[in-house]
Design an enzyme around this catalytic site. Structure first.
Site, PDB file in Angstrom:
ATOM      1  N   PHE A 164       0.843  -1.189   0.000  1.00  0.00           N
ATOM      2  CA  PHE A 164       0.000   0.000   0.000  1.00  0.00           C
ATOM      3  C   PHE A 164       0.886   1.250   0.000  1.00  0.00           C
ATOM      4  O   PHE A 164       1.623   1.467   0.954  1.00  0.00           O
ATOM      5  CB  PHE A 164      -0.901  -0.013   1.234  1.00  0.00           C
TER       6      PHE A 164
ATOM      7  N   ASP B  47       2.018   4.294   0.844  1.00  0.00           N
ATOM      8  CA  ASP B  47       1.777   5.335   1.864  1.00  0.00           C
ATOM      9  C   ASP B  47       3.028   6.188   1.989  1.00  0.00           C
ATOM     10  O   ASP B  47       3.849   6.236   1.081  1.00  0.00           O
ATOM     11  CB  ASP B  47       1.451   4.646   3.188  1.00  0.00           C
TER      12      ASP B  47
ATOM     13  N   ASP C 217       4.104  -5.814   3.362  1.00  0.00           N
ATOM     14  CA  ASP C 217       3.732  -4.433   3.683  1.00  0.00           C
ATOM     15  C   ASP C 217       3.524  -4.257   5.182  1.00  0.00           C
ATOM     16  O   ASP C 217       4.064  -3.324   5.797  1.00  0.00           O
ATOM     17  CB  ASP C 217       2.445  -4.057   2.931  1.00  0.00           C
TER      18      ASP C 217
HETATM   19  N1  56B Z   1       1.612   0.679   3.777  1.00  0.00           N
HETATM   20  C1  56B Z   1       0.803   0.758   4.835  1.00  0.00           C
HETATM   21  N2  56B Z   1       0.360   1.969   5.200  1.00  0.00           N
HETATM   22  C2  56B Z   1      -0.459   2.022   6.271  1.00  0.00           C
HETATM   23  C3  56B Z   1      -0.858   0.916   7.009  1.00  0.00           C
HETATM   24  C4  56B Z   1      -1.684   1.399   8.061  1.00  0.00           C
HETATM   25  C5  56B Z   1      -2.291   0.609   9.171  1.00  0.00           C
HETATM   26  N3  56B Z   1      -2.668  -0.726   8.785  1.00  0.00           N
HETATM   27  C6  56B Z   1      -3.025  -1.603   9.876  1.00  0.00           C
HETATM   28  C7  56B Z   1      -3.545  -2.877   9.369  1.00  0.00           C
HETATM   29  C8  56B Z   1      -2.669  -3.876   9.551  1.00  0.00           C
HETATM   30  C9  56B Z   1      -1.452  -3.386  10.166  1.00  0.00           C
HETATM   31  O1  56B Z   1      -1.071  -4.265  11.196  1.00  0.00           O
HETATM   32  C10 56B Z   1      -1.818  -2.008  10.674  1.00  0.00           C
HETATM   33  O2  56B Z   1      -2.186  -2.089  12.016  1.00  0.00           O
HETATM   34  C11 56B Z   1      -1.768   2.766   7.913  1.00  0.00           C
HETATM   35  N4  56B Z   1      -1.024   3.102   6.826  1.00  0.00           N
HETATM   36  C12 56B Z   1      -0.686   4.416   6.317  1.00  0.00           C
HETATM   37  O3  56B Z   1       0.394   4.912   7.140  1.00  0.00           O
HETATM   38  C13 56B Z   1       0.277   6.330   7.269  1.00  0.00           C
HETATM   39  C14 56B Z   1       0.014   6.593   8.727  1.00  0.00           C
HETATM   40  O4  56B Z   1       1.259   6.471   9.374  1.00  0.00           O
HETATM   41  P1  56B Z   1       1.446   7.238  10.769  1.00  0.00           P
HETATM   42  O5  56B Z   1       1.322   8.735  10.454  1.00  0.00           O
HETATM   43  O6  56B Z   1       2.845   6.841  11.222  1.00  0.00           O
HETATM   44  O7  56B Z   1       0.355   6.742  11.689  1.00  0.00           O
HETATM   45  C15 56B Z   1      -0.894   6.751   6.410  1.00  0.00           C
HETATM   46  O8  56B Z   1      -0.430   7.019   5.096  1.00  0.00           O
HETATM   47  C16 56B Z   1      -1.746   5.492   6.397  1.00  0.00           C
HETATM   48  O9  56B Z   1      -2.582   5.434   5.259  1.00  0.00           O
HETATM   49  C17 56B Z   1      -0.382  -0.354   6.602  1.00  0.00           C
HETATM   50  O10 56B Z   1      -0.683  -1.431   7.187  1.00  0.00           O
HETATM   51  N5  56B Z   1       0.448  -0.370   5.502  1.00  0.00           N
END
Ligand code: 56B
Length: 342
Positions: free
Chosen positions: A242, A244, A317
């Protein structure tokens, strides 16, 4: 004014609920981000960095990556039923751009909405989402002040509410069922039904799809249901990571992504990168491609190893993202783009 036509509960839904939608052959995100990686000038992917990372991954680590606990169910509402899907759609409609508020992290979003739902099981009903205000979003998250892009988050939730009512009698679970067990069909359906999830851009004359929140919604349903029931997708391995702002930082610290000096200086100065600009698109697209190559290198290393299972891109991811969350105070700054896509 013409009387708004009431949805007749007996009439068939417009979507093909029976056999799912014509499954797209390949993931449009994978197909289009490849073009960016081939033409990037501000970001490059290091084969050496990928190999060094794979050399450091033991069979034990590999097995952790593919275990059901790889998905963080502690900070999510997970009840094994349709309310979990409604919850994940709301969370992923809001899952973007926390960085303008230094203290706000993803965990506040997931645990805030979870608390709201536990306090009132009707809190995420589509008919309520259709009318939510910016202040309503702040209360939903339980945050102490206005959240970044608060009014825009409210508009995106109203869009989710009205589209769910219009197409799926208000039920996100019914939308998942309409995809007939295909992850790619569900990704495409979410992008089709909710304009706010259409995370795409034009790069050097071509349309590039990242679909970050559309994919993460599918990944979250898969993870929350442990790949069973509503979370059973026969093509889950076709999803990409994903795109991000947290994972690119982790790939840089691993020596997998390299930035031009000019880009690195901008990020160090916390200068905002405009959404859709070459630098932003190259960071996001090269991150997608780099994780695909990481997965290929893992396959090459562990092929034939007894007990080894190749992680899906989404499991890589989660591992990279959780690493980035844990190390975020020690890591270099992430890029800053004011966007509703991630
Ligand atoms: N690539 C990727 N990006 C993810 C997540 C998640 C949460 N997923 C949950 C589901 C399963 C996992 O175990 C997590 O608990 C949020 N984000 C992104 O991060 C950014 C927020 O960051 P910060 O400002 O530091 O909180 C924001 O762009 C958000 O869209 C992910 O999993 N993968």
């Amino acid at each position: 004014m013409a009387e708004a036509r009431r949805v007749d509960q007996s009439e068939p839904l417009p979507w093909n609920l029976a056999g799912g939608i014509e499954e797209p052959a390949t993931n449009i995100v994978k197909a289009t981000t490849a073009y960016v990686a081939e033409n990037a000038t501000h970001v490059s992917i290091s084969a050496k960095g990928i190999q060094a990372t794979v050399d450091g991954i033991s069979l034990e680590t590999l097995r952790e990556l593919v275990s059901p606990k790889a998905y963080n169910t502690d900070i999510h509402y997970v009840d094994g039923g349709p309310l979990t899907v409604q919850y994940l759609l709301v969370v992923d409609a809001l899952n973007f751009c926390f960085w303008p508020d230094e203290e706000l992290e993803y965990e506040q979003l997931s645990t805030g909405v979870k608390a709201a739902l536990e306090a009132d099981p009707t809190a995420l009903d589509a008919e309520k989402l259709m009318w939510i205000t910016g202040e309503g979003v702040r209360q939903l998250l339980g945050w102490k002040r206005d959240v970044p892009l608060q009014e825009e988050r409210a508009r995106l939730l109203r869009e989710v509410g009205s589209s769910l009512v219009r197409h799926f009698r208000g039920s996100a679970a019914r939308m998942v069922e309409a995809a007939g067990g295909s992850a790619l069909a569900l990704m495409a359906l979410v992008a089709q039904v909710f304009p706010g999830f259409r995370d795409h851009t034009i790069y050097k004359g071509r349309q590039i799809f990242l679909y970050k929140r559309a994919q993460i919604f599918v990944g979250d349903v898969y993870g929350a249901f442990g790949g069973e029931g509503l979370g059973a997708f026969w093509d889950i391995d076709q999803l990409t990571m994903f795109a991000d702002y947290r994972v690119p930082v982790v790939l840089r610290t691993m020596g997998i992504l390299d930035y031009s000096q000019g880009l690195e200086d901008k990020i160090q100065r916390r200068e905002q990168l405009p959404p859709g600009g070459e630098e932003e698109v190259e960071i996001r697209a090269c991150t997608v491609v780099a994780v695909e190559r990481l997965r290929e290198a893992l396959a090459a290393k562990f092929v034939g190893t007894p007990g080894a299972r190749l992680p899906h891109a989404i499991q890589l991811d989660w591992w990279l993202w959780e690493t980035g969350e844990r190390e975020r105070l020690r890591h270099p700054p992430h890029h800053r783009t004011l966007t509703t896509f991630y």
